[in-house]
Design a protein around this motif. Sequence first.
Motif, PDB file in Angstrom:
ATOM      1  N   LEU A   1       0.816  -1.213   0.000  1.00  0.00           N
ATOM      2  CA  LEU A   1       0.000   0.000   0.000  1.00  0.00           C
ATOM      3  C   LEU A   1       0.851   1.265   0.000  1.00  0.00           C
ATOM      4  N   ILE A   2       1.873   1.305   0.852  1.00  0.00           N
ATOM      5  CA  ILE A   2       2.693   2.521   0.889  1.00  0.00           C
ATOM      6  C   ILE A   2       3.441   2.698  -0.430  1.00  0.00           C
ATOM      7  N   GLY A   3       3.801   1.610  -1.073  1.00  0.00           N
ATOM      8  CA  GLY A   3       4.407   1.709  -2.395  1.00  0.00           C
ATOM      9  C   GLY A   3       3.451   2.328  -3.399  1.00  0.00           C
ATOM     10  N   LYS A   4       2.190   1.904  -3.377  1.00  0.00           N
ATOM     11  CA  LYS A   4       1.177   2.475  -4.279  1.00  0.00           C
ATOM     12  C   LYS A   4       0.930   3.946  -3.951  1.00  0.00           C
ATOM     13  N   ILE A   5       0.847   4.251  -2.650  1.00  0.00           N
ATOM     14  CA  ILE A   5       0.599   5.635  -2.224  1.00  0.00           C
ATOM     15  C   ILE A   5       1.723   6.542  -2.702  1.00  0.00           C
ATOM     16  N   MET A   6       2.957   6.111  -2.497  1.00  0.00           N
ATOM     17  CA  MET A   6       4.089   6.952  -2.877  1.00  0.00           C
ATOM     18  C   MET A   6       4.224   7.063  -4.398  1.00  0.00           C
ATOM     19  N   ALA A   7       3.770   6.062  -5.138  1.00  0.00           N
ATOM     20  CA  ALA A   7       3.900   6.065  -6.597  1.00  0.00           C
ATOM     21  C   ALA A   7       2.826   6.903  -7.280  1.00  0.00           C
ATOM     22  N   MET A   8       1.666   7.063  -6.629  1.00  0.00           N
ATOM     23  CA  MET A   8       0.592   7.807  -7.290  1.00  0.00           C
ATOM     24  C   MET A   8       0.765   9.306  -7.076  1.00  0.00           C
ATOM     25  N   PRO A   9       0.386  10.111  -8.076  1.00  0.00           N
ATOM     26  CA  PRO A   9       0.441  11.564  -7.893  1.00  0.00           C
ATOM     27  C   PRO A   9      -0.499  11.985  -6.763  1.00  0.00           C
ATOM     28  N   ALA A  10      -0.024  12.885  -5.923  1.00  0.00           N
ATOM     29  CA  ALA A  10      -0.872  13.402  -4.844  1.00  0.00           C
ATOM     30  C   ALA A  10      -2.016  14.196  -5.475  1.00  0.00           C
ATOM     31  N   PRO A  11      -3.257  13.934  -5.067  1.00  0.00           N
ATOM     32  CA  PRO A  11      -4.372  14.652  -5.677  1.00  0.00           C
ATOM     33  C   PRO A  11      -4.499  16.101  -5.203  1.00  0.00           C
ATOM     34  N   ASP A  12      -3.838  16.451  -4.102  1.00  0.00           N
ATOM     35  CA  ASP A  12      -3.901  17.818  -3.605  1.00  0.00           C
ATOM     36  C   ASP A  12      -2.695  18.084  -2.700  1.00  0.00           C
ATOM     37  N   ALA A  13      -2.600  19.323  -2.215  1.00  0.00           N
ATOM     38  CA  ALA A  13      -1.462  19.707  -1.379  1.00  0.00           C
ATOM     39  C   ALA A  13      -1.428  18.932  -0.065  1.00  0.00           C
TER      40      ALA A  13
ATOM     41  N   LEU B   1      11.093   7.918  -4.195  1.00  0.00           N
ATOM     42  CA  LEU B   1      10.770   9.300  -3.834  1.00  0.00           C
ATOM     43  C   LEU B   1      10.422  10.180  -5.036  1.00  0.00           C
ATOM     44  N   GLU B   2      10.641   9.677  -6.233  1.00  0.00           N
ATOM     45  CA  GLU B   2      10.470  10.477  -7.453  1.00  0.00           C
ATOM     46  C   GLU B   2       9.096  11.141  -7.544  1.00  0.00           C
ATOM     47  N   GLN B   3       8.009  10.404  -7.333  1.00  0.00           N
ATOM     48  CA  GLN B   3       6.671  10.984  -7.449  1.00  0.00           C
ATOM     49  C   GLN B   3       6.423  12.003  -6.352  1.00  0.00           C
ATOM     50  N   MET B   4       6.941  11.760  -5.151  1.00  0.00           N
ATOM     51  CA  MET B   4       6.770  12.723  -4.069  1.00  0.00           C
ATOM     52  C   MET B   4       7.446  14.047  -4.433  1.00  0.00           C
TER      53      MET B   4
ATOM     54  N   LYS C   1       2.652  12.692   2.304  1.00  0.00           N
ATOM     55  CA  LYS C   1       3.826  11.941   1.835  1.00  0.00           C
ATOM     56  C   LYS C   1       5.105  12.455   2.496  1.00  0.00           C
ATOM     57  N   LEU C   2       5.282  13.765   2.526  1.00  0.00           N
ATOM     58  CA  LEU C   2       6.473  14.334   3.160  1.00  0.00           C
ATOM     59  C   LEU C   2       6.521  13.972   4.644  1.00  0.00           C
ATOM     60  N   ASP C   3       5.389  14.110   5.334  1.00  0.00           N
ATOM     61  CA  ASP C   3       5.340  13.762   6.757  1.00  0.00           C
ATOM     62  C   ASP C   3       5.703  12.297   6.967  1.00  0.00           C
ATOM     63  N   TYR C   4       5.214  11.424   6.103  1.00  0.00           N
ATOM     64  CA  TYR C   4       5.507  10.000   6.233  1.00  0.00           C
ATOM     65  C   TYR C   4       7.009   9.749   6.077  1.00  0.00           C
ATOM     66  N   ILE C   5       7.588  10.337   5.056  1.00  0.00           N
ATOM     67  CA  ILE C   5       9.018  10.124   4.782  1.00  0.00           C
ATOM     68  C   ILE C   5       9.890  10.716   5.896  1.00  0.00           C
TER      69      ILE C   5
END
Length: 188
Positions: A136-148, A174-177, A154-158
Motif C-alpha cells: 500500500l505505501i508503495g502504491k501511495i508513494m507512486a501515485m500523484p498526490a491529488p492535492d497539497a 521518492l520520485e513521485q513525491m 507523503k512528506l510527513d511519512y518520509i
Amino acid sequence: MANFPLQADSACATSTPISFSEAHAAYRTARVHFERTAPIVDADTSAAIGRASDNALGLMIAAPSDSVADLATKLETMLVEYEDSEWGADRVRAIAEDARRLAAPQESWNALVSRFAALEAEKPITDENIDEAGELIGKIMAMPAPDANAARWKLDYILDTTGGSNASYSADYLEQMFADYRRFLGGA
C-alpha cells in the motif's frame, strides 16, 4: 448577411480535442461577440451568431476540466448565462462525467491511505499485515498526490522519525513525491 467572425462554429467542427482553457476562451469570444452584435444586426445574422455562441458552449462543456475550478466555471456559465434555457441531457451528463473523473484520484488516494492507516494500527502485527502495508505505501508513494494535503502526507511519512529510525529511500521511490511537492509549491 454581414461577414461576422464565427470562430466557434469552426472550432466545434474540428475533431481534434482542445483543452478546457482553449474551449473557454473560444466560448467567451463567441459570447461577447453575440452580446455586442446580436441586437444590432438582422435576424439571420443574429441567429448565426447565437448558434456560434451555443456551439462554443457545447465545446467548452465537452472539453475535459483540468480542475474543480474549471468544472465550477462550466456550471456557473450554464446557471448564469443560460438560466432560462433547457440544458441538454448530454451537457449535464458531460459535466457529471467530468466531476467523477476529477474526484476519482482523491477517492483512490483516500481509500489507500485509510487502508494503510488501519493496517498500521492493527494488532497483532503479522507478516501478512507488513506485506500488505508495504504494498500500500508503495502504491501511495507512486501515485500523484491529488492535492497539497496529500503531498504533505507523503512528506510527513518520509520525514517521520517517531519509530526511532531514519530510513533511506531509493530515488525512484521518492520520485513521485518530489514531483508532487514541486507541482504544489512551484519553482523556487
